[in-house]
Design a protein around this motif. Structure first.
Motif, PDB file in Angstrom:
ATOM      1  N   PRO A 178      15.675  19.822  22.168  1.00 51.55           N
ATOM      2  CA  PRO A 178      16.954  20.720  22.719  1.00 51.55           C
ATOM      3  C   PRO A 178      18.224  20.799  22.787  1.00 51.55           C
ATOM      4  O   PRO A 178      18.994  20.860  22.137  1.00 51.55           O
ATOM      5  CB  PRO A 178      16.116  22.176  22.658  1.00 51.55           C
ATOM      6  N   GLY A 179      18.045  19.864  23.419  1.00 48.05           N
ATOM      7  CA  GLY A 179      19.863  18.734  24.716  1.00 48.05           C
ATOM      8  C   GLY A 179      20.012  19.802  25.667  1.00 48.05           C
ATOM      9  O   GLY A 179      19.140  20.744  25.499  1.00 48.05           O
ATOM     10  N   ILE A 180      21.234  19.749  25.220  1.00 47.98           N
ATOM     11  CA  ILE A 180      21.181  20.678  26.705  1.00 47.98           C
ATOM     12  C   ILE A 180      21.790  21.838  27.032  1.00 47.98           C
ATOM     13  O   ILE A 180      22.487  22.614  27.809  1.00 47.98           O
ATOM     14  CB  ILE A 180      22.732  19.571  27.424  1.00 47.98           C
ATOM     15  N   VAL A 181      22.342  22.198  25.330  1.00 40.49           N
ATOM     16  CA  VAL A 181      22.601  23.834  24.719  1.00 40.49           C
ATOM     17  C   VAL A 181      21.683  24.765  24.954  1.00 40.49           C
ATOM     18  O   VAL A 181      20.592  25.155  24.196  1.00 40.49           O
ATOM     19  CB  VAL A 181      23.699  23.220  24.126  1.00 40.49           C
ATOM     20  N   ALA A 182      21.555  25.858  25.771  1.00 36.28           N
ATOM     21  CA  ALA A 182      20.571  26.972  25.460  1.00 36.28           C
ATOM     22  C   ALA A 182      20.968  27.668  24.884  1.00 36.28           C
ATOM     23  O   ALA A 182      20.017  28.456  24.497  1.00 36.28           O
ATOM     24  CB  ALA A 182      20.833  27.634  27.203  1.00 36.28           C
ATOM     25  N   GLU A 183      22.565  27.756  24.254  1.00 36.84           N
ATOM     26  CA  GLU A 183      22.966  28.861  23.656  1.00 36.84           C
ATOM     27  C   GLU A 183      22.193  29.093  22.345  1.00 36.84           C
ATOM     28  O   GLU A 183      21.884  27.191  21.478  1.00 36.84           O
ATOM     29  CB  GLU A 183      24.092  29.092  22.860  1.00 36.84           C
ATOM     30  N   PRO A 184      21.205  29.796  21.488  1.00 35.95           N
ATOM     31  CA  PRO A 184      20.213  29.601  20.346  1.00 35.95           C
ATOM     32  C   PRO A 184      21.767  29.509  19.022  1.00 35.95           C
ATOM     33  O   PRO A 184      22.221  29.482  18.812  1.00 35.95           O
ATOM     34  CB  PRO A 184      19.880  30.814  19.715  1.00 35.95           C
ATOM     35  N   HIS A 185      20.895  27.996  18.046  1.00 35.27           N
ATOM     36  CA  HIS A 185      21.771  27.688  17.167  1.00 35.27           C
ATOM     37  C   HIS A 185      21.969  28.407  16.282  1.00 35.27           C
ATOM     38  O   HIS A 185      23.338  28.830  15.723  1.00 35.27           O
ATOM     39  CB  HIS A 185      20.965  26.392  16.961  1.00 35.27           C
ATOM     40  N   TRP A 186      21.171  29.484  16.232  1.00 31.74           N
ATOM     41  CA  TRP A 186      21.212  30.696  14.703  1.00 31.74           C
ATOM     42  C   TRP A 186      21.187  31.999  15.550  1.00 31.74           C
ATOM     43  O   TRP A 186      20.161  32.198  16.094  1.00 31.74           O
ATOM     44  CB  TRP A 186      19.819  30.860  13.288  1.00 31.74           C
ATOM     45  N   PRO A 187      22.513  32.594  15.416  1.00 34.55           N
ATOM     46  CA  PRO A 187      23.232  33.023  14.606  1.00 34.55           C
ATOM     47  C   PRO A 187      24.281  32.514  15.330  1.00 34.55           C
ATOM     48  O   PRO A 187      25.423  32.632  15.188  1.00 34.55           O
ATOM     49  CB  PRO A 187      23.711  33.882  13.668  1.00 34.55           C
ATOM     50  N   ILE A 188      24.519  32.360  17.717  1.00 35.26           N
ATOM     51  CA  ILE A 188      25.250  32.646  17.440  1.00 35.26           C
ATOM     52  C   ILE A 188      26.461  31.626  17.696  1.00 35.26           C
ATOM     53  O   ILE A 188      27.256  30.932  17.440  1.00 35.26           O
ATOM     54  CB  ILE A 188      25.371  32.833  19.215  1.00 35.26           C
ATOM     55  N   GLY A 189      25.790  30.172  17.803  1.00 34.89           N
ATOM     56  CA  GLY A 189      26.222  29.270  18.161  1.00 34.89           C
ATOM     57  C   GLY A 189      26.459  28.158  16.427  1.00 34.89           C
ATOM     58  O   GLY A 189      27.440  27.996  16.846  1.00 34.89           O
ATOM     59  N   TYR A 190      26.380  29.053  15.465  1.00 29.70           N
ATOM     60  CA  TYR A 190      26.893  28.597  14.082  1.00 29.70           C
ATOM     61  C   TYR A 190      27.847  29.120  13.688  1.00 29.70           C
ATOM     62  O   TYR A 190      28.768  28.906  13.500  1.00 29.70           O
ATOM     63  CB  TYR A 190      25.236  29.201  13.071  1.00 29.70           C
ATOM     64  N   ALA A 191      27.896  30.546  14.254  1.00 31.92           N
ATOM     65  CA  ALA A 191      29.203  30.983  14.057  1.00 31.92           C
ATOM     66  C   ALA A 191      29.894  30.810  14.916  1.00 31.92           C
ATOM     67  O   ALA A 191      31.532  30.169  14.397  1.00 31.92           O
ATOM     68  CB  ALA A 191      28.542  32.544  14.894  1.00 31.92           C
ATOM     69  N   ARG A 192      29.638  30.196  16.216  1.00 25.43           N
ATOM     70  CA  ARG A 192      31.074  29.413  17.522  1.00 25.43           C
ATOM     71  C   ARG A 192      31.525  28.375  16.252  1.00 25.43           C
ATOM     72  O   ARG A 192      32.490  28.032  16.112  1.00 25.43           O
ATOM     73  CB  ARG A 192      30.819  28.647  18.520  1.00 25.43           C
ATOM     74  N   MET A 193      30.326  27.481  15.780  1.00 23.66           N
ATOM     75  CA  MET A 193      30.653  26.227  15.468  1.00 23.66           C
ATOM     76  C   MET A 193      31.697  26.633  14.271  1.00 23.66           C
ATOM     77  O   MET A 193      32.544  26.161  13.707  1.00 23.66           O
ATOM     78  CB  MET A 193      29.209  24.884  14.761  1.00 23.66           C
ATOM     79  N   MET A 194      31.454  26.988  13.087  1.00 27.58           N
ATOM     80  CA  MET A 194      32.562  28.053  11.914  1.00 27.58           C
ATOM     81  C   MET A 194      33.403  27.512  11.856  1.00 27.58           C
ATOM     82  O   MET A 194      34.461  27.404  11.531  1.00 27.58           O
ATOM     83  CB  MET A 194      31.595  28.347  10.721  1.00 27.58           C
ATOM     84  N   ALA A 195      33.787  28.628  13.094  1.00 27.11           N
ATOM     85  CA  ALA A 195      35.414  29.073  13.479  1.00 27.11           C
ATOM     86  C   ALA A 195      35.607  27.756  14.535  1.00 27.11           C
ATOM     87  O   ALA A 195      37.208  26.795  14.319  1.00 27.11           O
ATOM     88  CB  ALA A 195      34.712  30.679  14.980  1.00 27.11           C
ATOM     89  N   ARG A 196      34.808  27.028  14.418  1.00 24.77           N
ATOM     90  CA  ARG A 196      35.404  25.220  15.391  1.00 24.77           C
ATOM     91  C   ARG A 196      35.897  24.391  14.224  1.00 24.77           C
ATOM     92  O   ARG A 196      36.926  23.998  14.123  1.00 24.77           O
ATOM     93  CB  ARG A 196      34.530  24.808  16.231  1.00 24.77           C
TER      94      ARG A 196
END
Length: 287
Positions: A178-196
């Motif tokens: 998983p690496g160092i990021v705890a936040e779930p990739h879907w859907p929270i991380g996905y939404a943040r990344m699409m905005a970035r």
């Protein structure tokens, strides 16, 4: 469509690199999207005969996180849009059809997803050849800025070996690594990344290693004028993580310093690359 695309000559590495270099120089968007067995499962996520396969892939990607039908449909929409917009579509080889039904599902869905469009096709292992050949290093040097999207913290290594501004946006990786990021990739991380991704632009080289969701990031970056390449598990090799048995190693050919040197590690690697660099038809696995 499966037989037509399987038998069609596939472009080699050199045309892909030259097209990406031209897009960087001209400030145009460009995308390389690769489709493997996981993408095959996602494309057929609602097919009754694929129930076990999609469950298997979802467990690899997200562990025990609950992913319902609406989630799968949303993921599939992002994948399908990326396929339709891709400048180069990396597809499985004929030999891989013997490995898993999931590879068959890639071809079973191409006609439905692409319609009348006839994409430029290459091999799904283009990410390995960009790395092994050292050709990716030339693209990094040509970029206005390097943007890394994935779950491996490798920005420092790129910064140490290339005189290019580096930005890294981290996500949670698949369940085993998983690496160092705890936040779930879907859907929270996905939404943040699409905005970035709205912040990338012409002259940016965007390297993505984010599984099936990463295809949407590649497409989103290309729509904004960046050159976006689906590098997949090569990110793991850069971080020294053996996530794909028999395919990802920790040798020099998987390192970032290798990219900075700009060439294959030895003559054996050059021999393996020659057929690919020549742009021959590799549909039967000849590399």
């Amino acid at each position: 469509m499966m037989e037509t695309i399987l038998d069609r000559p596939r472009i080699g590495l050199l045309p892909v690199v030259r097209a990406a270099q031209a897009a960087l120089a001209q400030g145009r968007g460009f995308s390389l999207v690769r489709l493997g067995d996981g993408e095959g499962a996602m494309l057929s996520h609602d097919a009754p005969h694929m129930g076990e396969d999609i469950a298997f892939c979802l467990n690899i990607w997200f562990g025990d996180q609950a992913i319902d039908g609406d989630d799968r449909r949303a993921m599939a929409r992002g994948l399908e849009r990326a396929m339709r917009e891709a400048d180069v579509l990396g597809l499985p080889r004929r030999a891989q059809l013997q490995v898993s039904m999931r590879y068959h599902e890639v071809f079973a869905n191409l006609g439905r997803v692409l319609g009348a469009r006839h994409p430029v096709v290459g091999d799904m292992a283009l990410h390995f050849y960009l790395q092994w050949s050292g050709a990716l290093g030339a693209l990094v040097r040509d970029a206005r800025r390097l943007v890394l999207i994935g779950c491996r913290d490798v920005a420092g290594q790129f910064g140490a070996h290339f005189d290019v501004p580096v930005v890294q946006w981290l996500l949670r990786g698949e369940a085993r690594f998983p690496g160092i990021v705890a936040e779930p990739h879907w859907p929270i991380g996905y939404a943040r990344m699409m905005a970035r991704i709205g912040g990338v632009g012409p002259g940016d080289l965007v390297l993505v290693g984010a599984g099936v969701l990463g295809k949407a990031y590649v497409a989103g970056a290309a729509r904004r004028g960046a050159v976006a390449l689906d590098m997949g598990s090569v990110f793991d090799g850069w971080a020294g993580i053996i996530s794909r048995d028999g395919r990802i190693g920790t040798g020099a050919e998987f390192s970032i310093p290798h990219l900075a040197q700009g060439g294959p590690a030895d003559e054996a690697m050059r021999e393996r690359l020659r057929a690919y660099l020549a742009g021959t038809n590799i549909a039967d696995g000849a590399i």
